[in-house]
Each structure stands twice: as structure tokens, then as C-alpha cells.
Scaffold this active site. Sequence first.
Site, mmCIF file in Angstrom:
data_model
loop_
_atom_site.group_PDB
_atom_site.id
_atom_site.type_symbol
_atom_site.label_atom_id
_atom_site.label_comp_id
_atom_site.label_asym_id
_atom_site.label_seq_id
_atom_site.Cartn_x
_atom_site.Cartn_y
_atom_site.Cartn_z
ATOM 1 N N HIS A 1 19.611 43.911 33.100
ATOM 2 C CA HIS A 1 20.977 44.216 32.697
ATOM 3 C C HIS A 1 21.353 45.681 32.882
ATOM 4 C CE1 HIS A 1 24.364 44.409 29.649
ATOM 5 N NE2 HIS A 1 24.691 43.331 30.328
ATOM 6 N N HIS B 1 34.669 47.972 27.580
ATOM 7 C CA HIS B 1 33.310 47.505 27.847
ATOM 8 C C HIS B 1 32.279 48.617 27.694
ATOM 9 C CE1 HIS B 1 30.097 45.649 30.511
ATOM 10 N NE2 HIS B 1 30.414 44.646 29.721
ATOM 11 N N ARG C 1 20.854 41.859 40.518
ATOM 12 C CA ARG C 1 20.375 40.606 39.927
ATOM 13 C C ARG C 1 21.248 39.414 40.310
ATOM 14 N NH1 ARG C 1 22.265 38.067 35.642
ATOM 15 N NH2 ARG C 1 23.319 39.916 34.841
ATOM 16 N N TYR D 1 17.474 41.361 27.025
ATOM 17 C CA TYR D 1 18.042 42.042 28.184
ATOM 18 C C TYR D 1 17.355 43.386 28.383
ATOM 19 C CZ TYR D 1 22.178 38.926 27.848
ATOM 20 O OH TYR D 1 23.035 37.848 27.801
#
Length: 527
Positions: A429, A272, A401, A305
Amino acid sequence: SGKNAFGRDTSIAIIKAPRVLPRVIHIPESVSGERYHFLLLSSIIHMHFHTLFPGRDVLAYSQFRVTRDAELAMDEEEVKNLRQALAGELPQRAFGKPRRVEVISSCPDHLSNLLLAQFDLTESDLYRCDGPVNITRFNWLIDQIDEPALKFSSFQPSRPASLSHHKNIFEVLKEGDVLLHHPYQSFDPVIEFLRQAAEDPDVVAIRQTVYRTGAVSGIMEALIRAAQRGKEVTAVVELMARFDEEANINWADQLERAGAQVIYGVFGLKTHAKLALLIRREQEKLVYYTHLSTGNYHPKTTKLYSDFGLLTANQEIGHDVNEVFMHISSLSPAAKLRRLLLAPFTLHRRVLAMIRREEANARAGKPARIIAKMNSLLEERIILALCRASCAGVKIDLIVRGVCALRPGVKNVSENITVRSILGRFLEHHRVWYFENNGHPDVWLSSADWMGRNLFRRIEVAFPVLDPNIRARVIEEGLLDYLHSPSWVLDENGYYKKTAPDPKHAKKQDISAQQKLLTHFCSEGEV
């Protein structure tokens, strides 16, 4: 009710509307008398049941929608070729295990019970909707209604001044790091970074992680071009990026055909981290140039984002990024990193250590504060460490968030902690962490949330912001602006309450953080 053409009794029928038909239909003003008048396709079907079932009486009807499990199960012991196995599994996604049925609120019980029985679900899996069962169909209205007052103004993201006057990005980075704040600043410099590398004869190698890039990608085209020109290109492609599997398989095929080395990461650990590394020959030395980011290399999400990206020629960071790629590609233990934190190895432990350092400083009467922004907060040991720091007197502001398992403001537990969520035009983000560190602030950017899956089941990276001017920008734009922004604040009972400044007493800093950044960085016009 009634008999069909063959004289048989039938009581239930299913009508499947072709996907080519629009679900929301604009009725011309000459017919409706209104500029904007729309009908749902389902309403038109309801009006014409008599033509679909001539000679029959329609006693009841309902739309329904089934949500299926989209997870693709892979057995590490059985899979020999992950890409081949995944390609074979993708067509089966539409037939995943049913998890939920949605019907309209007026659906009769006998119809809903039939659906639950067909999909082997229970009453708790049934959801009755006041309106269409798929409200995403209304997205179509956005392009059909020309009312500027109902839409956000278009904007043109800016470019850093240092990249506006130099054609050679390597010369720019030798002078200092460049911070990009998306979507307020353009993503184009990142694409140019790789395009210049593809054409530069002195660049010998490019290494890149690929998590989400989209079906059309300037980044991937640059990597393919570099491989075609004979450069050593290594792409770590995450095939298990949910709903992007097909696009990533296609890019992997094209990269391999161009001569790039494609690696699918470590099975069981999603890659990731957002990393791009260029290795360039300069005066008989190999020099690192790096891009690190909190967000994906995806052309659409960079406009929707909020994310930070850092372009740097810092050789210690470049060394660490190279070690991360070596670790992923060889599966050997990662060498000791000089600057970066790497999950699932050092990241969780170091975050806990930095929280505990603030706790110790507070107990010793030294300056102590934590401000952290992320998508989700769930990891139990981090939550406990934050609560202990709060009890020691550390002021902690969390900007979360999404999901947050920490309840703030609880006496003798978390009374020095605030939690707020910012919802606006853009999806928040970026992950930003600030630790006061007795007057010598540590600021980190990361691809990882404080969740178990990120810290223990993914390849994630956190990187420090070393340049003082860039650090000041990150603190202001990524943290402080949000603390003064209208937001949803979580109370001690676990409920969010919307806050907004009193118009009579509002200060300039109390405007939306997103609007402030748009005003500061962007000009009007098309994205």
C-alpha cells in the site's frame, strides 16, 4: 412444476436464506468420519427442496447474486447539509442500480434470462461461476481449521528503539525523526502520540484528517479526550470514504458533542491525505509535531497493509501541514509550501518536473534513475514523461501492485522501464518515489497514486524524506527489497509472468521482501 395450494400454476420461486445461518457448516467427525468435512448451506437446501415445496417437482435451481452500484450520488448545488444528506442516502445503498448477476454454471438459460430481465441487464452482465457465487463465504474456514502448516505464522510487530526507552514522545522527536514501517512495526506509537497530546497541558491544538479509522479507534478516542480537556481539536472527516461513511458519521457526531470542530473537507475533492498535527507551547513559542503517513489511521489495515509513517518535529514540515489544514478549513488558497507537495495544486506538476529532470540528466550523461512504488499507475502525462525519460536512457523500475496502463519494454518507447507487482501476505500500500537527481537522491512518501483521481480530484500530500538514515531505510525497505523479491513482471505485450529465483542459485536477497521484513523486525507470537 405443478400447482400451488391455491390451484394456480407457478414455475419459479425464490428462497432467501437468513443471514444468521452459517453458509459453510462443519460436519462432526462422528458423523462424517473425517476431521474436517464441510457442507455448504446451499447444498443442504438443495437436498431438502421436497420439504420446502411438498407435492411439487423441482426441475432446476440456481444460486444467484446481484452486484449493485454502491456509489452515493450527491448534488453539490442541492445539498445544504452533507452529513444529513449522506445519512439519508446510506439506507438506499442496498437498492443501488444492478450492475452484475452471478449464477452457478449449471443455471438453465430460462432462469438466467429471467434474472437479467428483472434487473434490466444484458447477457454481458451475466457471470457463470464454477462453485458458490460468493467465495468470500470460505473466509469462515480459516477459523474452523486448526492446521498450522496451512496458515501464516503469527507475529509480534516491534517498536523503534528510540520509543522503547522514552516515555515522552516529544522529547524523542526533538532528537530526530522516527520512521514506522507497518505492519512490521507497531502502530501503537501513533496512538500514544495523540494520547500524550490529549493529556499534555502544553499541547494547545490537535488537527487530524479522518479517512478510514474503523468503528473502534484509539485515534478517535484520543481526539475526543483532547476535546473534552479543552484543547482545540479540528478533525477533517471525509464522509465520502466508500463503505466507511456510517462509521465516519458516528465519529463526527461524537467529536462535535465533545467540543471538537468537525470539517467535511472540500465538496468534490476527497480528503485522502493522512496527516496529524500537534501544536505545543514551549518556552513561549508554538512548536509543531507531525505525523504523516502513506496509509489510513485504521487499526485493522495497519496490521494488513504495508505503509510508512513518519513522526517528526521538523518545523518546516509542520508549517506546511498547518497550511494544508488552514486551506481545507477556510477554502482559501494554500500559501506557498516549503516542503510538501499538495494535490490538486502542485503535486502533479512537481512529479512531472522530477521525471523531466532525470531525463535531462541522462541526456547530459549524468546519473539518472527512477524507482517508484504505488498501487496504480494511470495518469497519461506521467506515463508519457516516463516513456520519454526511458528513451533518454533513464533506468526506471516501477513496482505497481494494481492497475498499470504503461506497457514496459517496448523498443524505442519504454525499453528501459520494468514493471513488477508484488502479491503476498500483506497488501502493498505504500507509495515511495526515488529520483537519482545527479547523485543527490530525492525520496518522497505519499498518500497518492499516479492516477487522475488522486492528482486532480483529491486532497493529497507527498512529503520528502529528509533524514539521511531514514532515507536509506526507505530506499532499502520500500524499494530495493522489492526489486529482489519474487514478483509478477509485466511484459511488452501486457501480460504478467510470475518470477521466482532458481532454488539452486537463489541468493539471500531473493527471498520475499515481506518475509525479509518480517524476519528483520518481528518476533513470533500473536499480532
